[in-house]
Write a protein that holds these residues in place. Structure first.
Motif, short mmCIF file in Angstrom:
data_model
loop_
_atom_site.label_atom_id
_atom_site.label_comp_id
_atom_site.label_asym_id
_atom_site.label_seq_id
_atom_site.Cartn_x
_atom_site.Cartn_y
_atom_site.Cartn_z
N GLY A 137 0.82 -1.21 0.00
CA GLY A 137 0.00 0.00 0.00
C GLY A 137 0.85 1.26 0.00
O GLY A 137 0.47 2.28 -0.53
N ALA A 138 2.04 1.19 0.60
CA ALA A 138 2.92 2.35 0.71
C ALA A 138 4.35 1.86 0.91
O ALA A 138 4.56 0.73 1.36
N PRO A 139 5.34 2.71 0.62
CA PRO A 139 6.74 2.25 0.61
C PRO A 139 7.28 1.73 1.94
O PRO A 139 8.25 0.98 1.95
N GLN A 140 6.68 2.12 3.08
CA GLN A 140 7.22 1.64 4.34
C GLN A 140 6.36 0.56 4.99
O GLN A 140 6.59 0.19 6.13
N ASP A 141 5.34 0.08 4.28
CA ASP A 141 4.48 -0.94 4.87
C ASP A 141 5.26 -2.21 5.18
O ASP A 141 6.20 -2.56 4.48
N VAL A 142 4.84 -2.90 6.25
CA VAL A 142 5.58 -4.08 6.67
C VAL A 142 4.94 -5.38 6.19
O VAL A 142 5.37 -6.46 6.54
N LYS A 143 3.90 -5.24 5.39
CA LYS A 143 3.27 -6.45 4.87
C LYS A 143 2.73 -6.16 3.48
O LYS A 143 2.12 -5.13 3.25
N ALA A 144 2.99 -7.07 2.55
CA ALA A 144 2.51 -6.85 1.18
C ALA A 144 1.01 -7.13 1.10
O ALA A 144 0.48 -7.96 1.83
N LEU A 145 0.33 -6.43 0.21
CA LEU A 145 -1.11 -6.66 -0.01
C LEU A 145 -1.29 -7.91 -0.87
O LEU A 145 -2.25 -8.64 -0.74
N ALA A 146 -0.32 -8.12 -1.78
CA ALA A 146 -0.43 -9.26 -2.69
C ALA A 146 0.91 -9.53 -3.35
O ALA A 146 1.77 -8.66 -3.39
N THR A 147 1.07 -10.75 -3.83
CA THR A 147 2.24 -11.06 -4.65
C THR A 147 1.75 -11.73 -5.92
O THR A 147 0.78 -12.48 -5.89
N ILE A 148 2.43 -11.45 -7.01
CA ILE A 148 2.09 -12.09 -8.29
C ILE A 148 3.33 -12.83 -8.79
O ILE A 148 4.33 -12.20 -9.12
N PRO A 149 3.29 -14.18 -8.83
CA PRO A 149 4.40 -14.93 -9.42
C PRO A 149 4.31 -14.76 -10.93
O PRO A 149 3.35 -15.20 -11.55
#
Length: 202
Positions: A137-149
């Protein structure tokens, strides 16, 4: 750079700005306007929610006065460690700052999935996983919203809408991910990396 444990409380930290995060940097709960106000840990400078800032410790740089700190810093400063914290991080739990600092490419892109509205996402392809696109959501977030292989996706770089001329699409059977860059140069940079990744090359 973040302060090392030994320096916690001895030096004033760099405060991470409120607008650099969309979630608590400790428990990863999203901030929202009503219930989750943003607080700063006075030891590490991270932005945390009220639950995670409910600790106080004497900080040397502030004349040993009691200050609000987060749970992690509290444990470090009073000298007890929480072994449970060491459990392995899940794939989405890799911190954005950590990944962005060692990435093939990272920037804001507009993102759209299915028929949801476009939203801004901080997108990163990390060096050690150059076939995976992480979205935050933002550059310092500590968790990704999603990953796309990315492996096996088809890239379509013909823009569909005049509003977003620098867009491109990734499709694989039923999943479609649309992205738009702010300018053509940025779009081409992303496409160069993605064209390799979808073929399994880095």
């Amino acid at each position: 750079p973040l302060l090392q444990n030994a320096e916690l409380g001895k030096r004033a930290p760099r405060w991470i700005r409120d607008n650099e995060v969309t979630m608590c940097m400790k428990c990863k709960e999203p901030f929202n306007a009503l219930t989750r106000r943003r607080h700063h840990c006075r030891a590490c400078g991270h932005v945390v929610c009220w639950k995670c800032s409910d600790y106080k410790a004497h900080l040397e740089y502030d004349g040993n006065k009691l200050n609000k700190v987060c749970k992690d810093c509290y444990h470090v400063i009073i000298g007890c460690t929480d072994s449970e914290e060491k459990k392995k991080k899940g794939i989405l739990e890799i911190e954005s700052a950590e990944v962005s600092g060692n990435s093939v490419i990272c920037s804001f892109l507009q993102y759209m999935e299915k028929s949801k509205p476009w939203q801004k996402a901080w997108c990163v392809i990390p060096k050690q996983e150059a076939l995976v696109l992480y979205m935050y959501g933002a550059p310092q977030d500590v968790k990704a919203l999603a990953t796309i292989p990315l492996l096996g996706y088809t890239v379509d770089d013909t823009p569909k809408s005049a509003d977003l001329p620098h867009s491109f699409k990734l499709t694989q059977s039923k999943s479609v991910h649309s992205f738009a860059a702010d300018n053509e140069e940025l779009k081409q940079k992303w496409l160069k990396v993605i064209h390799l990744a979808v073929k399994g090359e880095t």
